[in-house]
Scaffold this active site. Structure first.
Site, PDB file in Angstrom:
ATOM      1  N   ARG B  11     -20.597  42.801 -59.944  1.00 21.53           N
ATOM      2  CA  ARG B  11     -19.729  43.668 -60.350  1.00 21.53           C
ATOM      3  C   ARG B  11     -20.759  45.301 -60.852  1.00 21.53           C
ATOM      4  NH1 ARG B  11     -20.415  41.592 -66.840  1.00 21.53           N
ATOM      5  NH2 ARG B  11     -22.024  39.648 -66.759  1.00 21.53           N
ATOM      6  N   GLU B  59      -2.467  44.977 -67.655  1.00 23.35           N
ATOM      7  CA  GLU B  59      -2.671  44.672 -66.253  1.00 23.35           C
ATOM      8  C   GLU B  59      -1.126  45.361 -65.576  1.00 23.35           C
ATOM      9  OE1 GLU B  59      -2.994  41.627 -68.243  1.00 23.35           O
ATOM     10  OE2 GLU B  59      -4.953  41.636 -68.650  1.00 23.35           O
TER      11      GLU B  59
END
Lengths: 280, 315
Positions: B11, B59
Site C-alpha cells: 500500500r 464507497e
C-alpha cells in the site's frame, strides 16, 4: 424564445411525443416484455431535453464537449431509444429489435452497445454517481457541458442515491442536473404504499444542499422553464422533481402498477394506438 | 534477490508510485472514502489536491463517481480496504466493469495479514468476486518493485477496468532493481523440479523461505509469484505443471474462488499429464483478531507453515 416560437415548440413536442408514445408501446409489445408505465411517464421530459436543449452530435456520440444524459431509471429505456432514433443516432428500423438477441437495443441501457446511453444503468441507484463523475471531469477539464441524470421515484429509495446527493453538493456541481420522474408507482404498489416516508422529497433534496424545482412533468412549458432554470451556475446542483403519471397518454395504461413491467397485448396495443390517434 | 532494502507494505509503494506517476499523467485522479491515510492515496492527494476527491464513508458512490470520471477520459484510482470495495460488488459489476470504465480499484488491507482489527476489516473474498467479472484485470503484487511497475502499467497501457490487491503489512523486496515487469506473466522466482509453490501477495516471501528450508531437506522446490490472477498465464502454469509432481498454491484469501482456484481451473483442463494441485490459504473459515504474525502462523501462511503443508502434501 419568442412567444410564437415557444408556442410552436410546445405544439411540435406535443405532436412528436404522441407519436413516440405509440412507437414505445409497439416496441414493448413486439418484445412481449418491457416497462410501458415508466417509459410513458418519462418521454415528455426526455424528448424536450433532446429536441430543444442538448448540445450533442448524433453522428459523433462520444464528442467530448457534448451534454450528457444518463437514464438511471434504465427500465424506461424504450423512451430513450425512440428519442435517439428520432434525433438520428440510429435508423428507426432498428427499434423493433428491442430486447432481441444481438440487438444493441438491450432491455436496459448499455453504453458499450449504444454509446449515447453514456453508462449501463438499470441496476437502480447507480446513475447519479456516474453522472456526477462526468460533471466533475467536465469541471476539471474546463468544459461547459451539462450532465443530466433522470431517476425514478422508486429508484431513489436506494441508499447510493443519497450518498451521491451529499457529495454533489459538497463539490458544488452546478453542471449536474437530476430529474426525478415522480410517477407515483413501483412494482409492488404505489409509492404511498411501499415507502410513504419518501415524501416530502423536495425538502429532503433541499436539505442535502440541492436547488429543487417541482413541476408538472407533462407540461412542456414547465419542462422548458425548469431546464432553463437548471442552467444557473450558482455553485449548487439542481434537481427537478417532475410530477408525472405512470402510463401517461393512454387512459387504461395510466395506473400506478398495472403496466409497470407488463407489455400490452396486441388487442390492448390496437386500442392504445387508436386512442393516441384520436387524442390530437 | 536484494535483502538490504527495508521491507515496505505494498500500500505504501502504491501511494508513492501514484504520486510519482501523477506528475507525467494529468489524467490520473484518485478517490478515497475516508481511509486515505491507510490506503496511502493521501500521498497522491497531498501532491495533487485538485485531482484527489475525498468522498466520505460512502464507497458505492465513490465507485460510481470514479466510473463517471473514467468515462470522461480520466484514469481513476478508487481506493479503500479490499473488504469495503468487495462489499460494493454490484456497483463495480455494472458501473465499472460493464461500463468498460478505466477505473483502478485499489483494495488495501488484504487478508488476515491486517491483524488486530479482525474479520470485518479483512478482504478474504475479493479476488473470488473480482475475477468473475468479464474484462476485469486482477493483480496482486508481491513487493514494492512490482507494485511500482504495475501502477505505471495501469496508467500507461492497460485499457480495461482493474482491481489491485495490496497489503497493510510490510513485505520484503523480492525483485532486483531494474527488473522488467511482464504483464500477465507468471513470475518464476526460483526453479525446482519436485514441487512448485505458486504464491501471491503477502505470503510470497514466506514461500521463498519455505523453499529454502525444504531444499535443505532434499526437496527441489520452485516458487512462482502469480501476481496477474486475471488474465492468468495459461502457458506458464501448464509448463510448470508438466515439470513437477505437486503444485501448492498459497494465498492470504479464502481458498474458495481465490488465486488457487484460478490455478486449479487451468491445470484441471490440461490435456497433458500434470501435477496434482493443492490449494492452501485461509481454509474457508472466518478471520479473527491477533497480531499479523500470529495469524499467519495460525493459518500456516508463514514459512514454517507453508513448508509443513508441502511436506504433508508430498508424502
Amino acid at each position: 424564445m419568442t412567444a410564437t416560437s415557444r408556442a410552436d415548440t410546445i405544439a411540435s413536442l406535443s405532436q412528436r411525443t404522441r407519436a413516440m408514445r405509440g412507437t414505445i408501446l409497439e416496441m414493448i409489445t413486439a418484445a412481449a416484455s418491457g416497462h410501458p408505465g415508466g417509459s410513458l411517464s418519462a418521454i415528455d421530459f426526455i424528448a424536450t431535453l433532446f429536441f430543444t436543449r442538448l448540445r450533442h452530435d448524433p453522428k459523433n456520440p462520444t464528442w467530448g464537449d457534448r451534454d450528457r444524459f444518463v437514464l438511471s431509471k434504465g427500465h424506461a429505456v424504450p423512451a430513450l431509444y425512440v428519442t435517439l432514433a428520432a434525433r438520428g443516432y440510429f435508423d428507426e428500423a432498428l427499434l423493433p429489435t428491442l430486447r432481441q438477441l444481438d440487438s444493441p437495443l438491450q432491455g436496459h441501457p448499455v453504453n458499450r452497445f449504444m454509446p449515447a446511453c453514456e453508462a449501463p444503468t438499470g441496476s437502480l441507484g447507480q446513475g447519479l454517481s456516474v453522472a456526477q463523475g462526468m460533471a466533475l471531469a467536465g469541471r476539471m477539464d474546463r468544459k461547459d457541458y451539462t450532465t443530466y441524470c433522470m431517476m425514478g421515484d422508486g429508484e431513489i429509495q436506494e441508499g447510493q442515491v443519497w450518498e451521491a446527493l451529499m457529495s454533489a453538493a459538497k463539490f458544488g456541481l452546478d453542471n449536474l442536473v437530476a430529474i426525478v420522474d415522480w410517477n407515483g408507482g413501483q412494482i409492488d404498489g404505489s409509492i404511498a404504499e411501499v415507502m410513504p416516508s419518501l415524501e416530502p422529497v423536495v425538502q429532503k433534496f433541499t436539505a442535502f444542499g440541492w436547488d429543487v424545482r417541482e413541476i408538472n412533468g407533462h407540461d412542456f412549458g414547465e419542462i422548458l422553464d425548469a431546464i432553463a432554470w437548471s442552467d444557473s451556475r450558482n455553485g449548487k446542483p439542481k434537481c427537478i422533481v417532475a410530477r408525472t403519471v405512470k402510463g401517461k397518454g393512454v387512459s387504461f395504461v395510466e395506473h400506478p402498477t398495472k403496466y409497470h413491467g407488463a407489455a400490452l397485448t396486441q388487442e390492448e396495443l390496437g386500442r392504445a394506438l387508436a386512442e393516441l390517434k384520436e387524442s390530437k | 534477490m536484494s535483502t538490504s532494502v527495508k521491507p515496505v507494505a505494498t500500500r505504501q509503494a502504491f501511494g508513492e508510485a501514484l504520486a510519482a506517476v501523477g506528475a507525467d499523467h494529468p489524467d490520473v485522479v484518485a478517490l478515497d472514502a475516508d481511509l486515505s491515510k491507510s490506503t496511502k492515496s493521501e500521498l497522491f492527494g497531498k501532491k495533487f489536491p485538485e485531482r484527489f476527491f475525498q468522498m466520505g464513508i460512502a464507497e458505492q458512490n465513490m465507485i460510481g463517481v470514479a466510473a463517471g470520471l473514467a468515462l470522461s477520459g480520466k484514469i481513476a484510482f478508487c481506493c479503500s480496504f479490499a473488504c469495503f470495495l468487495a462489499g460494493r460488488f454490484e456497483t463495480i459489476k455494472i458501473s465499472v466493469a460493464y461500463a468498460g470504465a478505466r477505473v483502478r480499484l485499489v483494495g488495501t488491507h488484504a487478508g488476515v495479514g491486517i491483524g488486530e482489527d479482525g474479520y470485518s476489516q479483512m478482504g478474504l473474498e475479493d479476488i473470488a468476486l473480482m475475477r468473475t467479472l468479464p474484462e476485469m484485470v486482477v493483480l496482486q503484487p508481491s513487493d514494492d518493485v512490482e507494485t511500482h511497475a504495475m501502477i505505471r502499467w495501469l496508467v500507461t497501457d492497460c485499457k480495461q477496468p482493474a482491481y489491485l490487491r495490496l497489503t497493510r503489512q510490510n513485505l520484503r523486496r523480492l525483485h532486483p532493481e531494474g527488473w522488467v515487469y511482464q504483464p500477465g506473466k507468471l513470475d518464476v522466482l526460483r526453479e525446482g523440479t519436485d514441487v512448485a509453490i505458486i504464491a501471491s501477495g503477502g505470503p510470497v516471501m514466506n514461500a521463498m523461505d519455505a523453499a529454502i528450508a525444504l531444499e535443505a531437506e532434499g526437496l527441489s522446490v520452485a516458487v512462482a509469484n502469480l501476481s496477474s490472477i486475471k488474465p492468468i498465464d495459461h502457458e506458464g502454469l501448464c509448463a510448470l505443471a508438466g515439470k513437477v509432481k505437486l503444485i501448492v498454491t498459497v494465498e492470504d484469501h479464502n481458498v474458495m474462488g481465490g488465486m488457487g482456484s484460478a490455478v486449479a481451473e487451468v491445470i484441471a483442463e490440461m490435456r497433458a499429464n500434470h501435477a496434482r494441485v493443492y490449494r492452501h490459504g485461509v481454509l474457508d473459515v472466518f478471520g479473527e483478531s491477533g497480531t499479523p504474525e500470529s495469524l499467519y502462523a495460525k493459518h500456516r501462511l508463514d514459512s514454517a507453515g507453508i513448508a509443513a503443508v508441502v511436506r504433508e502434501q508430498i508424502a
